[in-house]
Design a protein around this motif. Sequence first.
Motif, mmCIF file in Angstrom:
data_model
loop_
_atom_site.group_PDB
_atom_site.id
_atom_site.type_symbol
_atom_site.label_atom_id
_atom_site.label_comp_id
_atom_site.label_asym_id
_atom_site.label_seq_id
_atom_site.Cartn_x
_atom_site.Cartn_y
_atom_site.Cartn_z
ATOM 1 N N ASP A 188 0.844 -1.182 0.000
ATOM 2 C CA ASP A 188 0.000 0.000 0.000
ATOM 3 C C ASP A 188 0.893 1.252 0.000
ATOM 4 O OD1 ASP A 188 -2.756 1.283 0.966
ATOM 5 O OD2 ASP A 188 -1.153 2.067 2.239
ATOM 6 N N ALA A 189 0.388 2.353 -0.550
ATOM 7 C CA ALA A 189 1.216 3.561 -0.653
ATOM 8 C C ALA A 189 1.678 4.055 0.713
ATOM 9 C CB ALA A 189 0.437 4.654 -1.378
ATOM 10 N N ARG A 190 0.779 4.061 1.709
ATOM 11 C CA ARG A 190 1.161 4.554 3.036
ATOM 12 C C ARG A 190 2.207 3.635 3.668
ATOM 13 N NH1 ARG A 190 -1.029 7.418 7.369
ATOM 14 N NH2 ARG A 190 -1.474 9.071 5.869
ATOM 15 N N LEU A 191 1.991 2.329 3.566
ATOM 16 C CA LEU A 191 2.924 1.379 4.172
ATOM 17 C C LEU A 191 4.285 1.431 3.477
ATOM 18 C CD1 LEU A 191 0.151 0.323 5.232
ATOM 19 C CD2 LEU A 191 1.145 -1.969 5.142
ATOM 20 N N THR A 192 4.246 1.495 2.151
ATOM 21 C CA THR A 192 5.504 1.478 1.395
ATOM 22 C C THR A 192 6.323 2.740 1.656
ATOM 23 O OG1 THR A 192 4.418 0.175 -0.326
ATOM 24 C CG2 THR A 192 6.486 1.248 -0.903
ATOM 25 N N THR A 193 5.671 3.897 1.632
ATOM 26 C CA THR A 193 6.420 5.143 1.869
ATOM 27 C C THR A 193 6.927 5.217 3.309
ATOM 28 O OG1 THR A 193 4.301 6.275 2.268
ATOM 29 C CG2 THR A 193 5.270 6.473 0.068
ATOM 30 N N THR A 194 6.173 4.618 4.251
ATOM 31 C CA THR A 194 6.651 4.587 5.643
ATOM 32 C C THR A 194 7.868 3.676 5.773
ATOM 33 O OG1 THR A 194 4.392 4.945 6.427
ATOM 34 C CG2 THR A 194 5.988 4.148 8.033
ATOM 35 N N ALA A 195 7.837 2.537 5.083
ATOM 36 C CA ALA A 195 9.005 1.644 5.108
ATOM 37 C C ALA A 195 10.221 2.345 4.493
ATOM 38 C CB ALA A 195 8.694 0.357 4.352
ATOM 39 N N ILE A 196 9.996 3.081 3.409
ATOM 40 C CA ILE A 196 11.096 3.842 2.792
ATOM 41 C C ILE A 196 11.646 4.862 3.782
ATOM 42 C CG2 ILE A 196 11.635 5.553 0.999
ATOM 43 C CD1 ILE A 196 9.655 4.050 -0.817
ATOM 44 N N LEU A 197 10.737 5.524 4.507
ATOM 45 C CA LEU A 197 11.161 6.503 5.521
ATOM 46 C C LEU A 197 12.044 5.851 6.575
ATOM 47 C CD1 LEU A 197 10.604 9.511 6.398
ATOM 48 C CD2 LEU A 197 8.895 8.556 7.959
ATOM 49 N N PHE A 198 11.650 4.671 7.014
ATOM 50 C CA PHE A 198 12.417 3.925 8.021
ATOM 51 C C PHE A 198 13.838 3.663 7.527
ATOM 52 C CE2 PHE A 198 13.613 -0.281 9.800
ATOM 53 C CZ PHE A 198 13.611 0.049 11.151
#
Length: 247
Positions: free
Chosen positions: A110-120
């Motif tokens: 999902d876009a929110r999950l993927t961008t959060t993982a990228i942030l991590f």
Amino acid sequence: MRKVPWFGGAVVAALGVTAVMALVVAPPDVNQGDAQRLLYLHVPSAWVAYLAFGVTAIASILYLLPRTRSITWDLLAGASAEVGVLFTGLCLAVGSIWAKPIWGAWWAWDARLTTTAILFFLYLGYLTLRRAGGSPDQRAKRSAIAALVAFVDVPVVHFSVNWFTTLHQQGTVFNNKMHVEIHGSMATTLLISVAAFTLLYAYLVVRRMSLLELEEGLEEREIAQAIAERLAQEGVDAHAGIQMETV
């Protein structure tokens, strides 16, 4: 950094109140049941991650500006980023546990999950970069630039639910319509949990900065000692050379 003895007690008390509110006072959600209680960890973790990376970005700018440059800003940026990575990981883990019974899967691209993982991973890279070699000033400058680059992903994470079609729900409080979709004891519990996690963030940053200042002082003392030993050795060698010439 000055110690605040009551600070830790206040954080423990706030977290205790949050636990009671989340597990006892707030009712289960009509659709999600008790799984909804995980959001009292998930939402404040996401908030603290935003806050931590925002503080890191501001401290990095203050270091890059010649008029405000101070090693304190660099240490604050590093301490805040470490806490931010911790809470981003917690946000992802709790969200995954929540997703299993609600979405039927631990993870979705999902876009929110993927961008959060990228942030991590961006901030993990930032913390790795801080441990690379060089003088304190070189480390601080390159870390500050990296922090500002990584921060670009923060608004992408936040607005991803508006920009893309996602499984992740819209913001419960901060959404397009600015319409709060949580009420009563649930809203009170969410508010208390956000306040408690914010206190916990501040406490962890203060303690981490104290450790970083000690490490910074130790590093400076080791460098000064190495320089003194090198100068002393050069003096001994020069004296020995003079004696040999005399003989």
